[in-house]
Write an enzyme that holds these catalytic residues in place. Structure first.
Site, PDB file in Angstrom:
ATOM      1  N   ASP A  43       0.861  -1.178   0.000  1.00 49.66           N
ATOM      2  CA  ASP A  43       0.000   0.000   0.000  1.00 49.66           C
ATOM      3  C   ASP A  43       0.903   1.236   0.000  1.00 49.66           C
ATOM      4  O   ASP A  43       1.828   1.325   0.822  1.00 49.66           O
ATOM      5  CB  ASP A  43      -0.880  -0.031   1.249  1.00 49.66           C
TER       6      ASP A  43
ATOM      7  N   TYR B  29     -11.848  14.329  -4.064  1.00 50.41           N
ATOM      8  CA  TYR B  29     -11.016  13.647  -5.059  1.00 50.41           C
ATOM      9  C   TYR B  29     -10.256  14.652  -5.916  1.00 50.41           C
ATOM     10  O   TYR B  29      -9.026  14.562  -6.078  1.00 50.41           O
ATOM     11  CB  TYR B  29     -11.889  12.752  -5.939  1.00 50.41           C
TER      12      TYR B  29
END
Length: 234
Positions: free
Chosen positions: A53, A141
């Site tokens: 990750d 976003y």
């Protein structure tokens, strides 16, 4: 190709897997960093895959050990609606994760970083939109990707790394999953193949700008090969 090694974050995904194939085809030694294993259709046997990750500190050691000439940073949280519900998670992926990747690239002394960004940074503006338009992102976003662009530019200004950010519109093509928010073409195709009726939200007058994944990969390769830096719409 002006470089021999490359690292692709998010290289197990839709766009990333196509980029990995194109790099391998050109003789580049490729390392992929992704938090999930690639599907069989997305895996290139000549690439090296590392499961990690980008929010983890481990990603920095992986990138430094790979010592790539170029880093293509595609890994991101891309669901616009989810970002509104959970902006902290979105920022952890797209801002903090990007910072870790950029720090590692600096430590690894890479020559170039290419970032995949989004036209969502512009918000709602009159079309056509030029790169000189002032970004007005309306969702977490869009904000997080615009922030990642700013951190990337700092790598160019402060560390002397060649950087390019590419703002994509809606990408479509083979390997795209029909459950993606922006994947209307994939969603419609899957429904038609299943003998189901696709549907349109709102009054049907909404428009979208689509770009084929093969053209996106070509843009990524050109960005990595060019001496030009900055932000470009794709």
């Amino acid at each position: 190709m002006p470089y021999k090694t490359a690292l692709v974050t998010g290289g197990s995904g839709f766009i990333g897997s196509h980029l990995v194939d194109a790099l391998v085809e050109r003789g580049v030694v490729v390392t992929v960093v992704d938090w999930k294993d690639p599907l069989p259709t997305h895996k290139n046997e000549k690439a090296t895959y590392k499961t990690c990750d980008i929010r983890s500190a481990d990603v920095e050691d992986i990138i430094v050990a790979a010592a790539p000439d170029v880093v293509f940073h595609l890994a991101a949280h891309i669901n616009d609606r989810d970002s509104v519900v959970n902006p902290v998670m979105n920022a952890e992926h797209n801002e903090l994760g990007s910072i870790r990747v950029f720090q590692a690239a600096k430590r690894a002394k890479v020559s170039s970083i290419v970032l995949t960004s989004t036209c969502a940074v512009y918000g709602l503006q009159e079309l056509p939109i030029h790169e000189s338009a002032r970004p007005q992102p309306r969702t977490p976003y869009g904000i997080s990707k615009f922030s990642a662009e700013a951190y990337l530019e700092a790598c160019d200004l402060n560390d002397g790394i060649h950087t390019v950010a590419l703002r994509f519109t809606n990408v479509y093509g083979p390997r795209q999953m029909g459950n993606a928010e922006s994947g209307a073409i994939a969603i419609f195709t899957e429904k038609l193949l299943a003998n189901q009726s696709p549907f349109l939200n709102d009054d049907g007058s909404t428009t979208r700008d689509y770009v084929y994944v093969g053209d996106v990969v070509r843009a990524l390769l050109l960005a990595s090969e060019s001496s030009a830096s900055g932000v470009y719409n794709v």
